[in-house]
Design a protein around this motif. Structure first.
Motif, mmCIF file in Angstrom:
data_model
loop_
_atom_site.group_PDB
_atom_site.id
_atom_site.type_symbol
_atom_site.label_atom_id
_atom_site.label_comp_id
_atom_site.label_asym_id
_atom_site.label_seq_id
_atom_site.Cartn_x
_atom_site.Cartn_y
_atom_site.Cartn_z
ATOM 1 N N ASP A 147 0.812 -1.221 0.000
ATOM 2 C CA ASP A 147 0.000 0.000 0.000
ATOM 3 C C ASP A 147 0.845 1.272 0.000
ATOM 4 O O ASP A 147 0.313 2.379 -0.036
ATOM 5 N N GLN A 148 2.165 1.139 0.064
ATOM 6 C CA GLN A 148 2.984 2.350 -0.034
ATOM 7 C C GLN A 148 4.328 2.042 -0.688
ATOM 8 O O GLN A 148 4.822 0.916 -0.662
ATOM 9 N N CYS A 149 4.900 3.088 -1.281
ATOM 10 C CA CYS A 149 6.293 3.014 -1.720
ATOM 11 C C CYS A 149 7.090 3.848 -0.731
ATOM 12 O O CYS A 149 6.856 5.047 -0.567
ATOM 13 N N PHE A 150 8.004 3.191 -0.044
ATOM 14 C CA PHE A 150 8.809 3.845 0.984
ATOM 15 C C PHE A 150 10.141 4.209 0.333
ATOM 16 O O PHE A 150 10.930 3.338 -0.027
ATOM 17 N N SER A 151 10.367 5.503 0.132
ATOM 18 C CA SER A 151 11.577 5.894 -0.595
ATOM 19 C C SER A 151 12.660 6.361 0.367
ATOM 20 O O SER A 151 12.387 6.959 1.408
ATOM 21 N N TYR A 180 16.579 10.911 5.661
ATOM 22 C CA TYR A 180 15.281 11.251 5.073
ATOM 23 C C TYR A 180 14.632 10.043 4.421
ATOM 24 O O TYR A 180 15.256 9.346 3.619
ATOM 25 N N THR A 181 13.362 9.804 4.765
ATOM 26 C CA THR A 181 12.573 8.776 4.093
ATOM 27 C C THR A 181 11.190 9.348 3.844
ATOM 28 O O THR A 181 10.817 10.360 4.432
ATOM 29 N N CYS A 182 10.431 8.701 2.966
ATOM 30 C CA CYS A 182 9.137 9.257 2.550
ATOM 31 C C CYS A 182 8.185 8.122 2.208
ATOM 32 O O CYS A 182 8.569 7.137 1.593
ATOM 33 N N SER A 183 6.944 8.279 2.653
ATOM 34 C CA SER A 183 5.887 7.313 2.344
ATOM 35 C C SER A 183 5.004 7.859 1.240
ATOM 36 O O SER A 183 4.390 8.912 1.425
ATOM 37 N N THR A 184 4.912 7.179 0.124
ATOM 38 C CA THR A 184 3.993 7.584 -0.937
ATOM 39 C C THR A 184 2.930 6.506 -1.093
ATOM 40 O O THR A 184 3.267 5.330 -1.250
ATOM 41 N N PRO A 185 1.655 6.890 -1.038
ATOM 42 C CA PRO A 185 0.603 5.885 -1.208
ATOM 43 C C PRO A 185 0.737 5.205 -2.573
ATOM 44 O O PRO A 185 1.063 5.861 -3.565
ATOM 45 N N PRO A 227 21.023 12.750 -8.655
ATOM 46 C CA PRO A 227 20.728 12.518 -10.071
ATOM 47 C C PRO A 227 19.281 12.108 -10.352
ATOM 48 O O PRO A 227 18.882 12.125 -11.513
ATOM 49 N N ALA A 228 18.509 11.750 -9.319
ATOM 50 C CA ALA A 228 17.146 11.280 -9.586
ATOM 51 C C ALA A 228 16.256 11.594 -8.402
ATOM 52 O O ALA A 228 16.692 11.526 -7.245
ATOM 53 N N ARG A 229 15.001 11.920 -8.702
ATOM 54 C CA ARG A 229 14.033 12.229 -7.660
ATOM 55 C C ARG A 229 12.658 11.750 -8.093
ATOM 56 O O ARG A 229 12.436 11.453 -9.256
ATOM 57 N N MET A 230 11.750 11.698 -7.136
ATOM 58 C CA MET A 230 10.371 11.344 -7.468
ATOM 59 C C MET A 230 9.559 12.601 -7.765
ATOM 60 O O MET A 230 9.827 13.656 -7.204
ATOM 61 N N VAL A 231 8.602 12.464 -8.666
ATOM 62 C CA VAL A 231 7.618 13.515 -8.926
ATOM 63 C C VAL A 231 6.270 12.819 -9.079
ATOM 64 O O VAL A 231 6.144 11.887 -9.881
ATOM 65 N N VAL A 232 5.293 13.208 -8.263
ATOM 66 C CA VAL A 232 3.966 12.597 -8.340
ATOM 67 C C VAL A 232 2.925 13.712 -8.392
ATOM 68 O O VAL A 232 2.764 14.443 -7.406
ATOM 69 N N PRO A 233 2.216 13.865 -9.513
ATOM 70 C CA PRO A 233 1.223 14.931 -9.593
ATOM 71 C C PRO A 233 0.131 14.724 -8.548
ATOM 72 O O PRO A 233 -0.341 13.605 -8.341
ATOM 73 N N GLY A 234 -0.239 15.797 -7.862
ATOM 74 C CA GLY A 234 -1.395 15.747 -6.976
ATOM 75 C C GLY A 234 -1.077 15.499 -5.514
ATOM 76 O O GLY A 234 -1.965 15.572 -4.677
ATOM 77 N N LEU A 235 0.175 15.184 -5.185
ATOM 78 C CA LEU A 235 0.537 14.973 -3.777
ATOM 79 C C LEU A 235 1.551 16.033 -3.364
ATOM 80 O O LEU A 235 2.423 16.409 -4.148
ATOM 81 N N PHE A 236 1.450 16.500 -2.128
ATOM 82 C CA PHE A 236 2.448 17.429 -1.620
ATOM 83 C C PHE A 236 3.833 16.762 -1.626
ATOM 84 O O PHE A 236 3.944 15.527 -1.501
ATOM 85 N N GLY A 237 4.865 17.610 -1.730
ATOM 86 C CA GLY A 237 6.231 17.114 -1.899
ATOM 87 C C GLY A 237 6.715 16.163 -0.819
ATOM 88 O O GLY A 237 7.449 15.219 -1.099
ATOM 89 N N VAL A 257 5.287 13.861 0.737
ATOM 90 C CA VAL A 257 4.838 12.470 0.621
ATOM 91 C C VAL A 257 5.044 11.936 -0.797
ATOM 92 O O VAL A 257 4.461 10.907 -1.150
ATOM 93 N N SER A 258 5.863 12.614 -1.594
ATOM 94 C CA SER A 258 5.914 12.181 -2.995
ATOM 95 C C SER A 258 7.166 12.540 -3.772
ATOM 96 O O SER A 258 7.361 12.019 -4.857
#
Ligand SMILES: Nc1nc2c(c(=O)[nH]1)N[C@H]1C(S)=C(S)[C@@H](COP(=O)(O)O)O[C@H]1N2
Ligand SMILES: [Mo]
Length: 512
Positions: free
Chosen positions: A314-318, A325-330, A358-368, A370-371
């Motif tokens: 249910d989540q991607c833990f980055s 720093y870690t982050c939970s993205t649904p 060199p790389a980061r996540m970008v997810v439209p619609g979620l605050f930074g 968590v994404s």
């Protein structure tokens, strides 16, 4: 204090060469950032904005300076105690570095600081007895001299004349320490070593639709934010500078085929290119922590199919190279067909260091928070029951969709409308839902529909303007937006904690 300054400078210098995160000063600052209670952090960010980091480092330095002064005073009477105290401070730095950056090479900088601090203080407090010209072998330490003075009358307790008259060695040593302090302070400005960025970015297999010319509304901020102006929010006291030669992205957790990609592997995957607005949960009403870029990256869909994510996730833990720093993205938004990606470039250039090279996540619609993990090192598909992220542990919302927010860009608060161009203009966003309407109210009057700029898609902000021909004098303007689902931006003002600020942006302006 000179010993402390020189010792810190020496540590900074070594850190600048070996690894920036091994600076004891920065490490102590980082430990404070991670340990600070959420309300303290919010006050700091609100009061200081992005100056919070230099202010924190300066504060640590000032507190250290006070400790150093105290130890210097103690050294007149209890030299060994002062030396032990100095060593203890040095140890604090060493431990702070090791809790943040555990590789063996990272002990060198804090150890340098410790040795220089203790050594310099020991040298400064060594007392010359004998007559001027006595050879150095005849020197004694203050410990051997000062005890006899302990019970001396107060007037006689001040330093002996030889102590007050600095020797040539002391002057040279002092100058050397001051030099180290200055060099260490300047080392942050040293040109960074080259990192062998693989020369060309791949071209997108699925290019972005061009932004329509009418999307930019005069008076609003630039529709595409230049990389240098793209907002920046993170917990990193020093910007990680990642060497792509040694960088890897691990994709694992509850997957059928765990995968490790190096930079070239990642660039070889099919790339999508999309214009997406990113927003920070910590943005106050009317604030600047929102920007838009054209991102190039690998769709999460591609990565999910490559590794075979198992049911139940249910989540991607980055994970990030930025310390803890870690982050939970649904998992939903990563797999529901929207343009979630691991981005490698923005606006046609490799990600700037500050935005996660060199790389980061970008997810439209979620605050930074968590994404949008920057300096990405690992994607772990798991469950919320299993893992909790940095901000979750600090009581921020677990899931945080971008709220419907709007902002007046011009006139600036308390400015005067240009007589030849009486236009109020701004920006509104409700990423992944889109903006269907923006309304402006002047002086508590009727809500007036603003003219919308052309839409560049529901994942991108929308600009707007309204002509105002009202009477001269002072006026109030308020703005509110309606998202693509028809929901009106709520009026009630809330704090940014724990899931973003609501409320209408209001300014005062004048008409001549
Ligand atoms: N490694 C790391 N990634 C991070 C953060 C961080 O502190 N560390 N902050 C997040 C937050 S709160 C936001 S709003 C976005 C901001 O991205 P930007 O600095 O590129 O604008 O990055 C996210 N990614
Ligand atoms: Mo954020």
């Amino acid at each position: 204090m000179l010993s402390a300054a020189g010792a810190l400078g020496a540590g900074q210098l070594v850190a600048a060469v070996l690894s920036p995160e091994s600076s004891p000063l920065v490490a102590v600052g980082s430990v404070l950032v991670d340990g600070a209670p959420t309300p303290v952090k919010m006050v700091a960010v609100r009061a200081l904005g992005t100056a919070d980091k230099p202010v924190l480092i300066a504060t640590v330095a000032v507190v250290l300076g006070l400790f150093a002064a105290l130890l210097g005073l103690i050294a007149w009477r209890r030299r060994k105690l002062a030396l032990a105290g100095t060593a203890l401070l040095g140890l604090v730095g060493l431990v702070a570095v090791l809790t943040r950056a555990g590789e063996p090479v990272n002990v060198v900088a804090p150890l340098t600081t410790l040795v220089v601090a203790v050594g310099a203080l020991a040298a400064f407090t060594r007392v010359r007895t004998g007559q001027p010209g006595t050879s150095s072998t005849a020197r004694e330490t203050a410990d051997q001299v000062l005890p006899t003075r302990r019970h001396a009358p107060l007037a006689a307790r001040s330093a002996p004349a030889e102590l007050r008259r600095p020797s040539r060695r002391a002057v040279l040593g002092g100058a050397g320490l001051a030099g180290l302090a200055v060099l260490g302070g300047a080392s942050g400005k040293f040109p960074a070593p080259a990192r062998g960025i693989s020369a060309t970015l791949p071209s997108p297999k699925f290019p972005a639709a061009p932004v329509p010319a009418g999307a930019q509304v005069p008076g609003a901020v630039p529709f595409i934010t230049p990389n240098a102006d793209f907002y920046r929010v993170d917990i990193a006291l020093i910007t990680p500078r990642v060497d792509v030669e040694n960088w890897q992205l691990v994709i694992d957790g509850a997957v059928d085929k765990p995968l490790t990609l190096d930079y070239a592997d990642l660039l070889a995957l099919p790339m999508i290119e999309r214009t997406i607005t990113m927003a920070c949960v910590s943005n106050e009403v009317g604030g600047p922590y929102v920007s838009t870029a054209r991102w190039l990256g690998v769709s999460f869909r591609t990565l999910i199919d490559l590794v075979g994510v198992r049911p139940g996730v249910d989540q991607c833990f980055s994970h990030s190279l930025d310390g803890g720093y870690t982050c939970s993205t649904p998992y939903g938004p990563l797999s529901d067909g929207r343009d979630a990606m691991v981005a490698v470039a923005m606006n046609g250039e490799p990600l700037p260091d500050k935005n996660g090279f060199p790389a980061r996540m970008v997810v439209p619609g979620l605050f930074g928070f968590v994404s949008a993990t920057k300096w990405l090192s690992r994607l772990e598909f798991t469950t919320y029951a299993e893992k909790s992220a940095y901000w979750t542990d600090r009581e921020w919302a677990t899931d945080a969709p971008v709220l419907t927010q709007s902002r007046i860009d011009s006139p600036a608060s308390l400015d005067t409308l240009a007589p030849d161009n009486k236009v109020i203009a701004g920006t509104a966003w409700a990423t992944h839902r889109g903006i269907s309407r923006v309304e402006v109210r002047i002086d508590d009057g009727q809500w007036l529909p603003a003219i919308l700029g052309e839409s560049a898609g529901e994942d991108v902000w929308r600009q707007w303007s309204l002509r105002y021909d009202g009477p001269p004098g002072r006026h109030t303007a308020e703005v509110r937006a309606v998202d693509g689902d028809g929901d009106v931006q709520p009026e009630r003002r809330t704090t940014v904690f724990p899931s973003g600020a609501t409320g209408w942006h209001t300014i005062q302006f004048s008409v001549d």
